[in-house]
Design an enzyme around this catalytic site. Structure first.
Site, short mmCIF file in Angstrom:
data_model
loop_
_atom_site.label_atom_id
_atom_site.label_comp_id
_atom_site.label_asym_id
_atom_site.label_seq_id
_atom_site.Cartn_x
_atom_site.Cartn_y
_atom_site.Cartn_z
N PHE A 1 0.53 -1.12 -0.66
CA PHE A 1 0.21 -0.24 0.12
C PHE A 1 0.64 1.39 -0.13
O PHE A 1 1.53 1.42 0.43
CB PHE A 1 -0.83 -0.09 1.22
CG PHE A 1 -1.58 -1.00 1.33
CD1 PHE A 1 -2.60 -1.11 0.62
CD2 PHE A 1 -1.69 -2.67 1.35
CE1 PHE A 1 -4.20 -2.22 0.53
CE2 PHE A 1 -2.23 -3.41 1.92
CZ PHE A 1 -4.10 -3.07 1.20
N ALA B 1 2.37 6.07 5.08
CA ALA B 1 1.43 6.20 6.29
C ALA B 1 1.42 7.05 7.11
O ALA B 1 0.17 7.82 7.24
CB ALA B 1 1.41 4.69 7.03
N ASN C 1 2.32 -1.35 4.43
CA ASN C 1 2.12 -0.39 4.00
C ASN C 1 3.16 0.24 4.26
O ASN C 1 4.27 0.40 5.00
CB ASN C 1 1.08 0.46 5.93
CG ASN C 1 0.20 0.84 5.40
OD1 ASN C 1 -0.90 0.60 4.58
ND2 ASN C 1 -0.68 0.97 6.86
N CYS C 2 3.52 0.97 3.31
CA CYS C 2 5.10 2.35 3.13
C CYS C 2 4.73 2.51 4.19
O CYS C 2 3.68 3.43 4.88
CB CYS C 2 5.06 2.83 1.72
SG CYS C 2 6.49 4.00 2.44
N VAL C 3 5.71 2.90 5.51
CA VAL C 3 5.32 4.00 6.78
C VAL C 3 5.64 5.08 6.37
O VAL C 3 5.00 5.82 6.91
CB VAL C 3 6.60 3.28 7.31
CG1 VAL C 3 8.11 3.12 7.26
CG2 VAL C 3 5.82 3.92 9.15
#
Lengths: 118, 130
Positions: B41, B84, B79-81
């Protein structure tokens, strides 16, 4: 290693997609993927000199473009038709890039293992 | 022959249909006997991972559908931190590190770096972006 082509299509600062696309491109380069960047449509405006992204509340991700050499990103193509549409030439750009016809861009897309559009 | 897929989700949980199409595509990939290596994501796609999304009970609950995909087929949801955190999508660990009282990302969604997207693309036979 894969041959990854990253295509930028949006104008700077109106949306954040280009910034996150650049993040991806730099990360891919540091993971030693073979990269080709294509600036087309309104995204060619990213390459103009003397931009002030802070005025639009944006991080200055544009100045990173000057570091493409450091990341060994050699292939930076600018769509010739898009530049013409904005009345620009290569001399207006802040970084050295290769003027590319739609045929050349098509060839790059065909050669790439993966294409990402931002 | 079985292929390994990596799926990138860039669209929001609500507001465009691209994330729902991504989910349906994942289901079709699995139904055809292929493997989803991971769903990554990025951009607005990270909003898919928020456990605080509360659609009305007679509407599609994309969050629940992602959970079911992960649990039934063992698909990693990553997730791409950075993407996010910028959007207020935090795990418990992120909340702790950023001194926030709340978080909205729990397992099976996990935070990861963009590097996981790059290595995923490198290892997969097919990369499909939504």
């Amino acid at each position: 290693m894969k041959h990854i082509c990253v295509v930028f299509r949006h104008a700077p600062f109106g949306a954040t997609s280009s910034r996150e696309g650049i993040d991806f491109a730099l990360l891919s380069a540091s993971f030693e993927q073979q990269l080709c960047l294509v600036f087309t449509d309104e995204a060619v405006l990213h390459l103009l000199a003397d931009q002030q992204p802070e005025l639009a509340g944006s991080k200055d991700y544009v100045s990173v473009f000057k570091a493409f050499d450091l990341y060994d990103i050699e292939h930076v193509l600018v769509c010739e038709t898009s530049l013409q549409r904005f009345g620009l030439t290569l001399e207006d750009l802040a970084i050295s890039a290769q003027l590319a016809s739609s045929t050349v861009i098509t060839e790059q897309l065909q050669q790439a293992d993966e294409v990402l559009v931002f | 022959m079985m292929k390994k897929f990596i799926i990138q989700v860039n669209g929001p949980a609500y507001g465009s249909t691209s994330s729902y199409k991504a989910l349906q595509y994942c289901q079709a990939v699995i139904a055809a006997g292929h493997q989803i290596e991971k769903v990554f994501f990025y951009q607005d796609g990270v909003t898919n991972s928020s456990s605080l999304n509360c659609p009305a009970s007679d509407e599609v609950n994309l969050y629940q559908l992602w959970l079911r995909l992960a649990n039934e087929h063992n698909v990693p949801l990553i997730n791409c931190v950075s993407a996010a955190l910028r959007r207020g999508v935090l795990s418990q660990q992120d909340a702790y590190e950023s001194n926030k009282a709340h978080w909205n990302v729990d397992a099976p969604f996990v935070m990861g770096g963009l590097g996981e997207l790059v290595t995923g693309i490198e290892q997969a036979d097919r990369f499909v972006s939504f």
